[in-house]
Design a protein around this motif. Structure first.
Motif, PDB file in Angstrom:
ATOM      1  N   ARG A   1       0.583  18.785 -24.128  1.00  9.07           N
ATOM      2  CA  ARG A   1      -0.820  18.767 -23.699  1.00  9.07           C
ATOM      3  C   ARG A   1      -1.749  18.284 -24.798  1.00  9.07           C
ATOM      4  NH1 ARG A   1      -2.101  18.901 -18.621  1.00  9.07           N
ATOM      5  NH2 ARG A   1      -3.975  20.159 -18.995  1.00  9.07           N
ATOM      6  N   ASP A   2      -1.192  17.701 -25.832  1.00  5.83           N
ATOM      7  CA  ASP A   2      -2.023  17.152 -26.912  1.00  5.83           C
ATOM      8  C   ASP A   2      -2.760  15.926 -26.364  1.00  5.83           C
ATOM      9  OD1 ASP A   2      -2.990  15.661 -29.139  1.00  5.83           O
ATOM     10  OD2 ASP A   2      -1.535  16.642 -30.443  1.00  5.83           O
ATOM     11  N   PRO A   3      -4.110  15.943 -26.343  1.00  5.71           N
ATOM     12  CA  PRO A   3      -4.843  14.808 -25.749  1.00  5.71           C
ATOM     13  C   PRO A   3      -4.591  13.491 -26.472  1.00  5.71           C
ATOM     14  CG  PRO A   3      -6.339  16.292 -26.919  1.00  5.71           C
ATOM     15  CD  PRO A   3      -5.023  16.986 -26.846  1.00  5.71           C
ATOM     16  N   ASP A   4      -4.293  13.572 -27.781  1.00  9.11           N
ATOM     17  CA  ASP A   4      -4.039  12.336 -28.527  1.00  9.11           C
ATOM     18  C   ASP A   4      -2.681  11.747 -28.156  1.00  9.11           C
ATOM     19  OD1 ASP A   4      -6.454  12.845 -29.858  1.00  9.11           O
ATOM     20  OD2 ASP A   4      -5.441  14.089 -31.352  1.00  9.11           O
ATOM     21  N   ALA A   5      -1.668  12.591 -28.061  1.00 10.23           N
ATOM     22  CA  ALA A   5      -0.337  12.109 -27.688  1.00 10.23           C
ATOM     23  C   ALA A   5      -0.338  11.540 -26.275  1.00 10.23           C
ATOM     24  CB  ALA A   5       0.684  13.238 -27.803  1.00 10.23           C
ATOM     25  N   VAL A   6      -0.999  12.220 -25.353  1.00 12.21           N
ATOM     26  CA  VAL A   6      -1.047  11.739 -23.963  1.00 12.21           C
ATOM     27  C   VAL A   6      -1.809  10.426 -23.875  1.00 12.21           C
ATOM     28  CG1 VAL A   6      -1.831  12.287 -21.631  1.00 12.21           C
ATOM     29  CG2 VAL A   6      -0.837  14.083 -23.056  1.00 12.21           C
ATOM     30  N   LEU A   7      -2.860  10.268 -24.695  1.00 15.04           N
ATOM     31  CA  LEU A   7      -3.615   9.022 -24.701  1.00 15.04           C
ATOM     32  C   LEU A   7      -2.751   7.849 -25.186  1.00 15.04           C
ATOM     33  CD1 LEU A   7      -6.220   7.405 -24.412  1.00 15.04           C
ATOM     34  CD2 LEU A   7      -6.915   8.229 -26.679  1.00 15.04           C
ATOM     35  N   VAL A   8      -1.998   8.071 -26.261  1.00 10.04           N
ATOM     36  CA  VAL A   8      -1.095   7.012 -26.746  1.00 10.04           C
ATOM     37  C   VAL A   8      -0.050   6.702 -25.682  1.00 10.04           C
ATOM     38  CG1 VAL A   8       0.613   6.399 -28.506  1.00 10.04           C
ATOM     39  CG2 VAL A   8      -1.467   7.623 -29.163  1.00 10.04           C
ATOM     40  N   LYS A   9       0.440   7.735 -24.990  1.00 10.62           N
ATOM     41  CA  LYS A   9       1.427   7.516 -23.926  1.00 10.62           C
ATOM     42  C   LYS A   9       0.828   6.696 -22.787  1.00 10.62           C
ATOM     43  CE  LYS A   9       5.317   8.003 -21.741  1.00 10.62           C
ATOM     44  NZ  LYS A   9       6.539   7.291 -22.207  1.00 10.62           N
ATOM     45  N   ALA A  10      -0.431   6.950 -22.454  1.00 11.82           N
ATOM     46  CA  ALA A  10      -1.084   6.189 -21.386  1.00 11.82           C
ATOM     47  C   ALA A  10      -1.170   4.711 -21.759  1.00 11.82           C
ATOM     48  CB  ALA A  10      -2.482   6.754 -21.124  1.00 11.82           C
ATOM     49  N   GLU A  11      -1.606   4.433 -22.969  1.00 12.74           N
ATOM     50  CA  GLU A  11      -1.675   3.044 -23.434  1.00 12.74           C
ATOM     51  C   GLU A  11      -0.284   2.435 -23.509  1.00 12.74           C
ATOM     52  OE1 GLU A  11      -3.275  -0.540 -24.949  1.00 12.74           O
ATOM     53  OE2 GLU A  11      -4.315   1.172 -24.053  1.00 12.74           O
ATOM     54  N   HIS A  12       0.683   3.250 -23.913  1.00  6.67           N
ATOM     55  CA  HIS A  12       2.070   2.781 -24.009  1.00  6.67           C
ATOM     56  C   HIS A  12       2.602   2.371 -22.640  1.00  6.67           C
ATOM     57  CE1 HIS A  12       6.470   3.719 -23.794  1.00  6.67           C
ATOM     58  NE2 HIS A  12       6.481   2.934 -24.847  1.00  6.67           N
ATOM     59  N   CYS A  13       2.293   3.137 -21.613  1.00  9.35           N
ATOM     60  CA  CYS A  13       2.750   2.810 -20.255  1.00  9.35           C
ATOM     61  C   CYS A  13       2.189   1.473 -19.791  1.00  9.35           C
ATOM     62  CB  CYS A  13       2.337   3.911 -19.280  1.00  9.35           C
ATOM     63  SG  CYS A  13       3.212   5.473 -19.499  1.00  9.35           S
ATOM     64  N   VAL A  14       0.900   1.259 -20.053  1.00  7.78           N
ATOM     65  CA  VAL A  14       0.277  -0.005 -19.644  1.00  7.78           C
ATOM     66  C   VAL A  14       0.875  -1.171 -20.422  1.00  7.78           C
ATOM     67  CG1 VAL A  14      -1.893  -1.275 -19.555  1.00  7.78           C
ATOM     68  CG2 VAL A  14      -1.854   1.146 -18.938  1.00  7.78           C
ATOM     69  N   ARG A  15       1.075  -0.995 -21.719  1.00 10.81           N
ATOM     70  CA  ARG A  15       1.641  -2.071 -22.530  1.00 10.81           C
ATOM     71  C   ARG A  15       3.094  -2.357 -22.160  1.00 10.81           C
ATOM     72  NH1 ARG A  15      -0.671  -4.014 -27.265  1.00 10.81           N
ATOM     73  NH2 ARG A  15      -2.859  -3.421 -27.412  1.00 10.81           N
ATOM     74  N   GLN A  16       3.803  -1.313 -21.763  1.00  8.69           N
ATOM     75  CA  GLN A  16       5.184  -1.506 -21.338  1.00  8.69           C
ATOM     76  C   GLN A  16       5.232  -2.401 -20.099  1.00  8.69           C
ATOM     77  OE1 GLN A  16       7.229   2.161 -20.232  1.00  8.69           O
ATOM     78  NE2 GLN A  16       8.999   1.534 -21.455  1.00  8.69           N
ATOM     79  N   ALA A  17       4.281  -2.197 -19.205  1.00  6.11           N
ATOM     80  CA  ALA A  17       4.213  -3.047 -18.015  1.00  6.11           C
ATOM     81  C   ALA A  17       3.888  -4.493 -18.390  1.00  6.11           C
ATOM     82  CB  ALA A  17       3.155  -2.499 -17.052  1.00  6.11           C
ATOM     83  N   TRP A  18       2.923  -4.677 -19.266  1.00  8.56           N
ATOM     84  CA  TRP A  18       2.553  -6.040 -19.682  1.00  8.56           C
ATOM     85  C   TRP A  18       3.675  -6.704 -20.474  1.00  8.56           C
ATOM     86  CZ3 TRP A  18      -1.218  -9.051 -18.009  1.00  8.56           C
ATOM     87  CH2 TRP A  18      -2.298  -8.454 -17.352  1.00  8.56           C
ATOM     88  N   GLU A  19       4.469  -5.918 -21.175  1.00  9.67           N
ATOM     89  CA  GLU A  19       5.601  -6.473 -21.917  1.00  9.67           C
ATOM     90  C   GLU A  19       6.583  -7.150 -20.953  1.00  9.67           C
ATOM     91  OE1 GLU A  19       7.842  -6.460 -25.820  1.00  9.67           O
ATOM     92  OE2 GLU A  19       5.762  -6.233 -25.235  1.00  9.67           O
ATOM     93  N   ILE A  20       6.755  -6.560 -19.781  1.00 14.61           N
ATOM     94  CA  ILE A  20       7.667  -7.135 -18.785  1.00 14.61           C
ATOM     95  C   ILE A  20       7.023  -8.341 -18.093  1.00 14.61           C
ATOM     96  CG2 ILE A  20       8.767  -6.691 -16.560  1.00 14.61           C
ATOM     97  CD1 ILE A  20       9.327  -3.856 -17.537  1.00 14.61           C
ATOM     98  N   ARG A  21       5.764  -8.219 -17.775  1.00 15.49           N
ATOM     99  CA  ARG A  21       5.076  -9.321 -17.096  1.00 15.49           C
ATOM    100  C   ARG A  21       4.904 -10.525 -18.021  1.00 15.49           C
ATOM    101  NH1 ARG A  21       0.761 -12.305 -16.745  1.00 15.49           N
ATOM    102  NH2 ARG A  21      -0.272 -12.775 -14.754  1.00 15.49           N
ATOM    103  N   THR A  22       4.658 -10.284 -19.311  1.00 18.63           N
ATOM    104  CA  THR A  22       4.308 -11.252 -20.348  1.00 18.63           C
ATOM    105  C   THR A  22       2.868 -11.725 -20.132  1.00 18.63           C
ATOM    106  OG1 THR A  22       4.968 -13.349 -19.322  1.00 18.63           O
ATOM    107  CG2 THR A  22       6.709 -12.059 -20.399  1.00 18.63           C
ATOM    108  N   SER A  23       2.356 -12.474 -21.093  1.00 14.92           N
ATOM    109  CA  SER A  23       0.981 -12.965 -21.009  1.00 14.92           C
ATOM    110  C   SER A  23       0.896 -14.338 -20.357  1.00 14.92           C
ATOM    111  CB  SER A  23       0.375 -13.033 -22.417  1.00 14.92           C
ATOM    112  OG  SER A  23       1.153 -13.880 -23.255  1.00 14.92           O
ATOM    113  N   ALA A  24       1.988 -14.792 -19.757  1.00 13.04           N
ATOM    114  CA  ALA A  24       2.001 -16.109 -19.120  1.00 13.04           C
ATOM    115  C   ALA A  24       1.122 -16.112 -17.871  1.00 13.04           C
ATOM    116  CB  ALA A  24       3.435 -16.495 -18.753  1.00 13.04           C
ATOM    117  N   ARG A  25       0.770 -17.319 -17.434  1.00 12.75           N
ATOM    118  CA  ARG A  25       0.030 -17.460 -16.191  1.00 12.75           C
ATOM    119  C   ARG A  25       0.873 -16.934 -15.022  1.00 12.75           C
ATOM    120  NH1 ARG A  25      -5.357 -18.451 -17.097  1.00 12.75           N
ATOM    121  NH2 ARG A  25      -5.607 -20.022 -18.733  1.00 12.75           N
ATOM    122  N   ALA A  26       0.209 -16.507 -13.966  1.00 12.44           N
ATOM    123  CA  ALA A  26       0.910 -15.900 -12.836  1.00 12.44           C
ATOM    124  C   ALA A  26       1.966 -16.829 -12.250  1.00 12.44           C
ATOM    125  CB  ALA A  26      -0.107 -15.514 -11.753  1.00 12.44           C
ATOM    126  N   SER A  27       1.701 -18.140 -12.286  1.00 13.32           N
ATOM    127  CA  SER A  27       2.654 -19.096 -11.721  1.00 13.32           C
ATOM    128  C   SER A  27       3.965 -19.137 -12.503  1.00 13.32           C
ATOM    129  CB  SER A  27       2.037 -20.495 -11.696  1.00 13.32           C
ATOM    130  OG  SER A  27       1.647 -20.891 -13.007  1.00 13.32           O
TER     131      SER A  27
END
Length: 625
Positions: free
Chosen positions: A98-124
């Motif tokens: 329940r540490d707000p700092d750890a959960v915040l890093v985890k939230a950002e980590h989840c979003v970045r993990q998704a972008w890591e798979i998608r990559t920064s390439a154009r949608a096409s």
């Protein structure tokens, strides 16, 4: 034709003033991409080693002190480290779920993990499977982001994460507006939240150029003095001029006056901060690029000076490899400014230094040393035309140590060498040679090497405790290259030394031993010019281009014969003799060529023939002896 004429006119100016213009800039090798602040670097180093304590303490300070800007910058860097080394974050959450700092890093980590798979390439360019995994991970991130917001209700950073999530999940405008209202209710001038919102509103996502500029200008208009929000129109200008694809629609074109106003506002913001301040490094990097594109090279040079060693990934990554683009643009600006200085004038000295940088430098100048698999006299022969002074000393195993010698007034060739001058010199003197050169580097707690063979960079590696370890495929490729060059049969020890960043000094030294290379001098990494203490070290002075050609033809840089003569020496002189003999014969035979020019060709022919005769006699004496 006009462009060619202009080049011919300005080239002498560039050659005369190129070394002086921008001489106050840090060397290329000192430039670091997105260097973390010292306190963040400590937390990242510990995190990669598996210790979450420094990260926990750092974020707790930002939460208790309501330092939301710093918090908004630290969380993405820590989440990025968790992508490559998740153990420390898992341990932290297991210890304090329940540490707000750890959960915040985890939230950002989840979003970045998704972008890591998608990559920064154009949608096409993103596959259907990538998109499915991307949206699935973003769905998993929703409750984590909600928990981070609930655990620390006054914190705007969870809403910064939510705005990024809204962009990836294709959230409708009403959802974005709700997130934006929550963010501004907590911190109406938070830079990180504005940056996330700007991306959502740009043309390549869910807005338009006009909406993006309106948002950026409105935020800058209401920003507090010194706030980075004053640079938001500049970032919009980069999106419009550099990132956007195609020609804007008729009703969505931005007047150039708005872009000029964005540059003016960003220049005023940059002037309010000390030189080298990492707080505004991103602003200054964007500003330098836009000034170059506007042909305002003098002002761009001042921004590169203000940036110092703090290069940032963006905007340069829009154009290619971020660090290489930064260095190439900086060198181009230097030469362009030099070409504008009248030939018999002197470049204008840089402006006042300003207050000292409270954060300290990004990194000191790196200490570099080349380990060359050839004896000193062979290296000296090959290095006569490299354009920088070198100190060369013998090393065990018929090898050589090579370092840069002091050069208080470097010539223009040294200025144009680009990447650190020792690497560029090794690029020069290994061209056409069978032996390689390994350039080892030490900068603070960062260690690394570059391997050059046949004038090409064939391998490179860095041990940085505050950066992720390269993936196994990259490391294996580097190990295979090293093994092939140095004749190592078992690559496993080399791979093991490359697959980690802890204790980089030990790893670097152990790698040299594994490759059969001589050990580094004891003081290497603690001071410059460590070879001065070696009795047999000699300095190869810098030569001009034509002086280097003459010395190459005459053999040893001191005029003494080098025994045995190398094959290249014989090839050059035989080729020269075959050229000068018919020239001499034609000069004496033709009535149109005077005696003076005929005499010059005869003297040159006799000189080369005498060199070959003397070398042949010495070779026979050595063979008989």
């Amino acid at each position: 034709m006009t462009a060619t004429l202009r080049t011919l006119i300005t080239l002498p100016r560039m050659l005369r003033h190129g070394a002086a213009v921008g001489a106050h800039l840090p060397p290329d090798a000192a430039v670091v991409l997105d260097p973390p602040a010292p306190e963040l670097r400590t937390a990242l180093t510990a995190a990669y080693a598996g210790d979450h304590g420094p990260a926990r303490d750092l974020l707790a300070l930002t939460r208790v002190g309501a330092e939301w800007e710093r918090r908004g910058g630290y969380v993405p860097r820590l989440a990025e480290s968790a992508l490559h080394s998740p153990g420390w974050l898992d341990a932290w959450l297991a210890e304090s779920p329940r540490d707000p700092d750890a959960v915040l890093v985890k939230a950002e980590h989840c979003v970045r993990q998704a972008w890591e798979i998608r990559t920064s390439a154009r949608a096409s360019s993103v596959s259907r499977d990538q998109f499915q995994a991307f949206f699935a991970l973003l769905d998993d991130a929703v409750p984590v982001i909600g928990a981070a917001a609930e655990l620390n209700p006054t914190d705007p950073v969870p809403w910064q994460v939510a705005l990024t999530h809204a962009r990836g999940s294709q959230a409708p405008r009403e959802v974005f507006d709700a997130y934006w209202a929550e963010a501004t209710a907590r911190a109406p001038h938070h830079y990180g939240c504005h940056l996330s919102a700007l991306q959502y509103l740009c043309d390549k996502w869910y807005g338009s150029h006009t909406e993006m500029f309106d948002f950026a200008e409105r935020a800058a208009e209401h920003a507090l003095p010194g706030s980075k929000l004053h640079a938001l129109p500049l970032l919009a200008a980069v999106e419009y001029d550099v990132v956007a694809d195609g020609t804007p629609a008729e009703g969505d074109r931005i007047a150039r006056s708005r872009i000029h106003a964005a540059l003016k506002r960003a220049l005023e913001l940059s002037d309010a901060y000390p030189l080298g301040d990492p707080e505004v490094a991103g602003v200054r990097n964007h500003l330098a690029l836009m000034l170059v594109l506007a042909d305002r090279h003098g002002e761009a040079l001042e921004q590169f000076r203000a940036v110092g060693a703090h290069a940032t990934e963006y905007p340069w990554a829009y154009l290619g490899d971020a660090r290489e683009e930064f260095l190439e643009f900086r060198a181009g600006v230097r030469m362009h400014v030099a070409a504008q200085v009248p030939f018999f004038s002197r470049p204008r000295p840089p402006g006042p230094q300003g207050p000292p940088d409270r954060h300290g430098p990004a990194a000191g100048a790196p200490h570099c040393l080349a380990l060359v698999a050839a004896p000193p006299h062979t290296v000296a022969d090959a290095a006569l035309m490299c354009g920088v002074p070198l100190r060369i000393a013998p090393a065990p195993g018929r090898s050589s140590y090579v370092e840069l010698a002091a050069d208080p007034e470097p010539g223009v060739r040294a200025t144009l060498l680009g990447e650190d001058r020792l690497t560029a010199a090794a690029d020069n003197f290994t061209t056409g040679e069978p032996w390689p050169a390994l350039i080892v580097r030490r900068t603070g707690d960062r260690y690394g090497f570059t391997l050059l063979q046949q004038g090409k960079k064939v391998a490179e590696h860095d041990w940085d405790p505050a950066a992720p370890v390269p993936d196994h495929a990259t490391v294996a490729s580097t190990a295979d290259t090293l093994a092939a060059v140095y004749g190592v049969t078992d690559t496993r020890p080399v791979t093991g030394l490359l697959r980690g960043s802890d204790d980089p000094a030990r790893r670097q030294s152990a790698l040299l031993a594994a490759l059969g290379l001589p050990p580094l001098p004891p003081d290497f990494g603690t001071r410059d010019e460590v070879l001065t203490t070696l009795a047999d070290a000699r300095v190869l002075a810098r030569r001009g281009f034509f002086g280097g050609i003459v010395d190459t033809l005459s053999g040893d840089p001191k005029g003494l014969p080098t025994l045995p003569r190398r094959p290249r020496w014989w090839v050059l002189r035989v080729a020269a003799l075959l050229l000068f003999v018919p020239v001499m014969a034609y000069a004496w035979w033709s009535p149109d060529i005077g005696w003076f020019r005929a005499s010059l060709s005869t003297i040159a022919t006799c000189y080369i023939a005498g060199q070959l005769t003397g070398a042949w006699r010495r070779k026979r004496r050595v063979t008989k002896g």
